[in-house]
Enzyme design. Sequence first.
Site, short mmCIF file in Angstrom:
data_model
loop_
_atom_site.label_atom_id
_atom_site.label_comp_id
_atom_site.label_asym_id
_atom_site.label_seq_id
_atom_site.Cartn_x
_atom_site.Cartn_y
_atom_site.Cartn_z
N LYS A 195 0.85 -1.19 0.00
CA LYS A 195 0.00 0.00 0.00
C LYS A 195 0.89 1.24 0.00
O LYS A 195 1.70 1.44 0.92
CB LYS A 195 -0.90 -0.02 1.25
CG LYS A 195 -1.78 1.21 1.36
CD LYS A 195 -2.78 1.07 2.49
CE LYS A 195 -3.57 2.35 2.65
NZ LYS A 195 -4.58 2.24 3.72
N LYS A 248 -2.24 -1.47 -3.83
CA LYS A 248 -3.12 -0.30 -3.75
C LYS A 248 -2.29 0.97 -3.85
O LYS A 248 -1.28 1.07 -3.15
CB LYS A 248 -3.84 -0.35 -2.40
CG LYS A 248 -4.77 0.79 -2.13
CD LYS A 248 -5.33 0.65 -0.76
CE LYS A 248 -6.12 1.90 -0.45
NZ LYS A 248 -6.39 2.04 0.94
C1 PBG Z 1 -7.35 3.00 5.65
C2 PBG Z 1 -7.76 2.94 4.22
C3 PBG Z 1 -7.62 3.96 3.27
C4 PBG Z 1 -8.18 3.46 2.10
C5 PBG Z 1 -8.63 2.17 2.35
N1 PBG Z 1 -8.33 1.86 3.67
C6 PBG Z 1 -7.13 5.34 3.39
C7 PBG Z 1 -5.77 5.68 3.81
O1 PBG Z 1 -4.88 4.84 3.87
O2 PBG Z 1 -5.60 6.86 4.10
C8 PBG Z 1 -8.27 4.22 0.79
C9 PBG Z 1 -9.25 3.70 -0.20
C10 PBG Z 1 -9.56 4.63 -1.31
O3 PBG Z 1 -8.93 5.69 -1.53
O4 PBG Z 1 -10.51 4.30 -2.04
N2 PBG Z 1 -8.42 2.63 6.48
#
Ligand code: PBG
Length: 323
Positions: A195, A248
């Site tokens: 991520k 991601k």
């Molecule tokens: C954290 C989380 C995030 C997303 C999914 N889980 C946000 C972050 O890391 O700030 C982002 C998903 C998206 O942008 O669609 N709980």
Amino acid sequence: MTFFRGRRLRRTPAIRDLVRENALSPNDLIQPWFVVETDDKNFEKPIGSMPGQSQYSLHKLVERAGWAVDKGLRSCILFGIPKVKDPQASQAWADEGIVQQAVRALKDKYPQLVVMTDVCLCEYTSHGHCGIVRGEDILNDPTLELLAKSALSHARAGADMVAPSDMMDGRVAAIRVMLDDNGFNDLPIMSYAVKYASAFYGPFREAAESTPQFGDRRTHQMDPANRREALREAVADLDEGADVLMVKPAMPYLDIIRDLRENFDTPIAAYHVSGEYAMIKAAAANGWIDEKRVVMESLIGIKRAGADLILTYYAEDALDWLK
Ligand code: PBG
């Protein structure tokens, strides 16, 4: 004459169908939903930067899910927005927390729907960070216990899979041990293994009300410039017991999806995130692109890169467009 002529196999729709290498199926799609803890049964608040997506009350979520299941949705992932936030994110692991209630309600009504939960603290902490903080530091190890408790509460509510997105080191192991110790040996973990610290999460933070009050997520999420490091993250999570690995965001990281595909036999998921959704919506609203075609091309591109599963806010629409 033995010239290659690519056009021979592109002559008719049926021939093109016959030689197509990749396909998108309803089985691949996971729809994210936002559920809000509220006394207003009919609460439904459109998310400004994500046209077509809303925050739902429990009641409205169940309604929306019914509509989606009817048209063939097979899987969803839930994000909760609690009434009260505190520095320990206590609503993240409360058995009566909003996500836990939502899991119970959805599994009760639609037992065949695969209900996944996002495991993170950022929607539940008053400061919007993914872990316990001391000063400006996000503390890794003290956070693990809370993540594991959150995952266990989701399991107890009946979640089919838990998906840790916090990027603390060691969280998959902490969650695996907690689940196993409590009899949930069979509950899979889909790890947000790779991520990146991405600007593409902007609209999500409006949707989930999880913008950090200070600093950013760069001390735990990955540097977008790094490719080899993705493999280290993936190996670590596999060693700790992850069943599915996620990359991601999706479209700016197709090379990473391909790297994971070539190095691991685990199912690979890709998250087509909020900013990716918002960009397509904005261009489509201006009449600059053909929304349906751009979405389907994006999703098949993600599959071609090597993803088996796609988390996308377009899942519900794609089900219609696949018909
Ligand atoms: C954290 C989380 C995030 C997303 C999914 N889980 C946000 C972050 O890391 O700030 C982002 C998903 C998206 O942008 O669609 N709980």
